[in-house]
Write an enzyme that holds these catalytic residues in place. Structure first.
Site, PDB file in Angstrom:
ATOM      1  N   ASN A 130       0.812  -1.222   0.000  1.00 42.05           N
ATOM      2  CA  ASN A 130       0.000   0.000   0.000  1.00 42.05           C
ATOM      3  C   ASN A 130       0.846   1.272   0.000  1.00 42.05           C
ATOM      4  O   ASN A 130       0.324   2.365   0.247  1.00 42.05           O
ATOM      5  CB  ASN A 130      -0.982   0.007   1.193  1.00 42.05           C
ATOM      6  CG  ASN A 130      -0.275   0.050   2.548  1.00 42.05           C
ATOM      7  OD1 ASN A 130       0.900   0.389   2.650  1.00 42.05           O
ATOM      8  ND2 ASN A 130      -1.005  -0.291   3.603  1.00 42.05           N
ATOM      9  N   GLU A 146      -4.048  20.823  22.067  1.00 44.39           N
ATOM     10  CA  GLU A 146      -2.756  21.443  21.775  1.00 44.39           C
ATOM     11  C   GLU A 146      -2.939  22.960  21.772  1.00 44.39           C
ATOM     12  O   GLU A 146      -3.414  23.542  20.798  1.00 44.39           O
ATOM     13  CB  GLU A 146      -2.226  20.984  20.414  1.00 44.39           C
ATOM     14  CG  GLU A 146      -0.879  21.604  20.076  1.00 44.39           C
ATOM     15  CD  GLU A 146      -0.584  21.662  18.579  1.00 44.39           C
ATOM     16  OE1 GLU A 146       0.606  21.610  18.223  1.00 44.39           O
ATOM     17  OE2 GLU A 146      -1.535  21.776  17.793  1.00 44.39           O
ATOM     18  N   ASP A 202      -5.698  18.922  17.635  1.00 45.49           N
ATOM     19  CA  ASP A 202      -4.684  19.780  17.025  1.00 45.49           C
ATOM     20  C   ASP A 202      -5.132  21.245  17.068  1.00 45.49           C
ATOM     21  O   ASP A 202      -6.324  21.551  16.997  1.00 45.49           O
ATOM     22  CB  ASP A 202      -4.479  19.330  15.578  1.00 45.49           C
ATOM     23  CG  ASP A 202      -3.378  20.085  14.873  1.00 45.49           C
ATOM     24  OD1 ASP A 202      -2.232  19.973  15.309  1.00 45.49           O
ATOM     25  OD2 ASP A 202      -3.681  20.781  13.884  1.00 45.49           O
TER      26      ASP A 202
END
Length: 608
Positions: free
Chosen positions: A140, A355, A326
Site C-alpha cells: 500500500n 494542543e 490539534d
C-alpha cells in the site's frame, strides 16, 4: 439519421443533468447514545432538491431535511429515542423523478462503551508518526489515484509506514512499557505532496489507504486493548486540506473562513487581551495556516454538528481511549465549548487533550475544564499539552545556574500550577512531532537527556514520549521531515533494528534499557499518581517527592558538572525513612545525615 442524432443529443443532455446520491456521512450511527439526534450529510448532484421519506421504524423519526446554498448537499436530521432497537433504517430520496433508496445502519453499542476510561496519570503515551514507524504492508506504499508517491530519500515525502507496521510491533511497545498510543492523524490526505503527516484531511471518515483501511484502525485499537494499551485519535477541527471535496463544492459560502489564503497571526494572546484590536483577534481565529490548509468556519451550525459527530463516530467505531485535538484555540471559541461538552456528555470518563502551544501558563490554563476565567467562558476540555513545562525543562537543563535561571525554572513552572483546575491531568513531554527532538535541544548531552526523561516520567501529569526517544534519537535538525525520521528496523533491509536490538550501538542500548526499566517500574508505582511536594532548588539541585499511602518516592536531580552533597535534614518527608532504594541502579542509600549525588544525575529513590 438527423432524428437519431437529435434523440442521442437529448439523451446525453438528460444524462448529464441526472441527479445522484454519492455519499452519506456518517455512514452509520448507534442506538443508546445520549445525543438524541444525528444529522446526515447527504452528497450528490442536485440532491438538495430531494424529497426525503423514512419508512416506519420504532423510536426513529425524520425531523427535517435542509438544503443550504449548494445544490449538491442535503442535511437530514433523525431523532432517535433512548430505547430504540438496533436495525436498518430505510430512507428514500426522490428528486426530478429519480428515486434513491438507502439502508442506513443503526448499530448496537459495545457493552460499557459510554463509561470507557480515558488515559490518566497512571499511563504513558507513546506518540507515533505512522508513516515513519514501520512499513508492515509495502503493497500500500503507492495507491492508484493518489499522488505523493513513496520516496524514503525525501524528508518531506511518504516513506511507507502504516497501521500494520504499528500492529506488527505491539510486542515491542508492550515490552517498552507504554500504555497509550497516540497516532498522528490517519484519515485520508489526498494531497499532491507533503501529505504523510496527516493534518490536511480530504476525507474525515476514511483512513488513508496508504495507511490501511478503517477496519485496520479498529483492529489496532482492539489488539492494543488486549495488551493493556489504549488508542488516542488525533483530530483536526480547525482546517482541512485544499484537495478536500468541500473546497470545490462548498455546502455553503460560509463553510470556510474565506475562499482565498489569508494567514493567521498565530497570536493566541488576542483571545485574552483586554486591549485587543478586533481585527487582530479575527485574524488569529479566521486566518489560514498555509495556502494548502483552508480554515473551517465552525460558526456554521451544520459544520459544527458534522465535526462533533465525526469525533463521536471514531471513538465509538474504533473503541478509543482518548482524543488529542490539534491547534485547539484556532477554532471558534463557542464551538470548542460545544464540541467538548458533547464529547464529555457522551463519554464522561474519556480524556481529551488540546494542543494550545503557548508557554504562558495563564493562557494554557484558561482552556482547562473547571477553571472559571473572568470572562465567564465555560470549557469542557479535561487536559492540555503542558508546553510551559516543556520549555522550562529545556531551559532548566541548558541555561546557566543563577538565582532565577537554570534548574529553578522547573520549580517556577510547577509553582504556577495554582492556575490550573487539574494540573495532574496535564500531558507532560520533552519533545513531540513539531519540535526538535529532546536530544537535539539538549545539544546531544546524554546525561541531560536521561535527567529530562526521568523528570518527565516522575513529575505530576501524564507523560508523553515521541517514538524513537527511547533510543535517544538525535537527527540534529528541527526540520519536520528530518526529526520525524524512520524508526530503525521498521523497513526491510534496515541495518539497525531497534525492535530486535540488531545493530544498536552502545548508547542506543543504554538508552533503551534505561527507558524500559523506568517505564515498567512506573507501571507498578502507586506514587506516580500521588501528591507532588517539591523544594526550592539549591546549588543546581532540585528535589521533589511523589507521595501516596502505599509508596513514597524521592527524586533528586543534580544538574552540576560535579557531585553535590545534600543535607537531608531539610526534607520533612524523609521522617521515619532510613533507606532509599534507587530504582534505576538498584543501589540502596542511607537517608540519614547527608546524601551525595553524582554529577548530571537524577535518582529515583523508593523510601524504606
Amino acid at each position: 439519421m438527423r432524428l437519431f442524432f437529435c434523440v442521442l443529443a437529448l439523451l446525453t443532455a438528460t444524462a448529464a443533468q441526472a441527479a445522484s446520491l454519492d455519499k452519506i456521512e456518517p455512514a452509520n450511527w448507534w442506538v443508546g447514545m445520549k445525543r438524541p439526534t444525528v444529522e446526515l450529510m447527504v452528497y450528490g448532484k442536485d440532491i438538495a432538491k430531494a424529497k426525503v421519506t423514512l419508512a416506519p421504524h420504532a423510536g426513529v423519526s425524520l425531523v427535517k431535511a435542509e438544503a443550504l446554498e449548494s445544490p449538491d448537499y442535503l442535511f437530514v436530521t433523525l431523532a432517535i429515542a433512548p430505547k430504540t432497537k438496533a436495525g436498518e433504517l430505510d430512507l428514500a430520496f426522490e428528486v426530478a423523478g429519480q428515486h434513491f433508496d438507502r439502508h442506513y445502519p443503526l448499530l448496537a453499542r459495545a457493552p460499557g462503551s459510554a463509561m470507557r476510561q480515558g488515559f490518566s496519570q497512571k499511563d504513558v503515551i507513546y506518540l507515533i508518526t505512522p508513516d515513519r514507524f514501520a512499513n508492515g504492508d509495502p503493497g500500500n506504499d503507492d495507491v492508484k489515484g493518489y499522488g505523493d508517491k513513496a520516496n524514503r530519500r525525501l524528508p518531506g515525502g511518504r516513506h511507507g509506514g502504516d497501521l500494520k507496521g504499528v500492529m506488527d510491533h505491539l510486542d515491542y511497545l508492550e515490552k517498552l512499557g507504554v500504555t497509550q498510543l497516540w497516532l498522528n492523524p490517519v484519515v485520508e490526505n489526498a494531497m499532491a505532496s507533503y501529505s504523510y503527516h496527516g493534518y490536511s484531511a480530504t476525507d474525515f471518515y476514511r483512513v488513508d489507504p496508504r495507511f490501511g483501511a478503517n477496519a485496520d484502525y479498529r483492529a489496532l485499537s482492539q489488539a492494543a486493548k488486549a495488551r493493556g494499551m489504549g488508542l488516542i485519535i488525533d483530530v483536526v477541527l480547525n482546517h482541512i486540506g485544499s484537495n478536500h471535496p468541500w473546497v470545490k463544492d462548498l455546502p455553503s459560502q460560509d463553510w470556510l473562513n474565506g475562499t482565498r489564503f489569508h494567514p493567521t497571526n498565530h497570536r493566541r494572546e488576542t483571545l485574552h487581551d483586554p486591549h485587543v484590536a478586533a481585527s487582530d483577534r479575527a485574524q488569529f481565529n479566521d486566518g489560514w495556516f498555509v495556502p494548502s490548509m483552508p480554515d473551517l468556519n465552525q460558526r456554521n451550525p451544520h459544520l459544527a454538528t458534522y465535526l462533533i459527530q465525526n469525533s463521536i463516530w471514531w471513538v465509538e467505531y474504533a473503541g478509543l481511549s482518548g482524543i488529542r485535538i490539534d491547534t485547539w484555540s484556532y477554532s471558534d471559541q463557542a464551538f470548542l465549548a460545544q464540541w467538548s461538552a458533547a464529547l464529555m456528555n457522551e463519554y464522561p470518563h474519556l480524556n481529551m487533550v488540546g494542543e494550545e502551544w503557548s508557554t504562558n501558563a495563564a493562557i494554557t490554563s484558561y482552556w482547562q475544564r473547571g477553571n472559571h476565567p473572568k470572562d465567564g467562558y465555560v470549557s469542557n476540555l479535561p487536559s492540555l499539552m503542558d508546553f510551559p513545562l516543556q520549555e522550562a525543562l529545556i531551559k532548566g537543563l541548558t541555561e546557566p545556574e543563577t538565582w532565577n535561571s537554570g534548574i529553578s525554572m522547573l520549580y517556577q513552572a510547577l509553582a504556577n500550577d495554582f492556575l490550573y483546575s487539574a494540573p495532574n491531568n496535564l500531558v507532560v513531554f520533552a519533545d513531540n512531532h513539531d519540535m526538535a527532538r529532546v536530544m537535539t535541544q539538549l545539544q546531544g548531552d546524554r546525561a541531560l537527556w536521561q535527567m529530562a526523561m526521568t523528570f518527565i516520567l516522575t513529575t505530576r501529569g501524564i507523560p508523553q514520549i515521541f517514538y524513537g526517544t527511547e533510543l535517544a534519537m538525535d537527527p540534529k535538525s528541527s526540520d519536520h521531515g528530518v526529526l520525524r525520521a524512520d524508526f530503525p528496523g521498521g523497513w526491510p533491509g534496515d541495518k539497525v533494528n531497534a525492535f530486535t536490538g540488531t545493530g544498536l550501538d552502545g548508547g542506543q542500548r543504554q538508552a533503551l534499557g534505561f527507558m524500559q526499566k523506568l517505564l515498567n517500574w512506573r507501571k507498578t508505582a502507586p506514587a506516580i499518581s500521588g501528591r507532588l511536594v517539591h523544594y526550592v532548588p539549591q546549588d543546581g539541585v532540585y528535589s521533589y517527592f511523589r507521595l501516596s499511602p502505599a509508596q513514597q518516592v524521592m527524586v533528586v536531580m543534580n544538574k552540576n558538572d560535579k557531585a553535590q552533597t545534600l543535607d537531608l535534614g531539610r526534607f520533612a518527608e524523609l521522617k521515619g525513612h532510613q533507606l532509599g532504594h534507587e530504582v534505576l541502579s538498584g543501589n540502596t542509600y542511607s537517608l540519614t545525615g547527608t546524601l551525595t549525588v553524582p554529577a548530571k544525575t537524577a535518582w529515583v529513590l523508593e523510601l524504606k
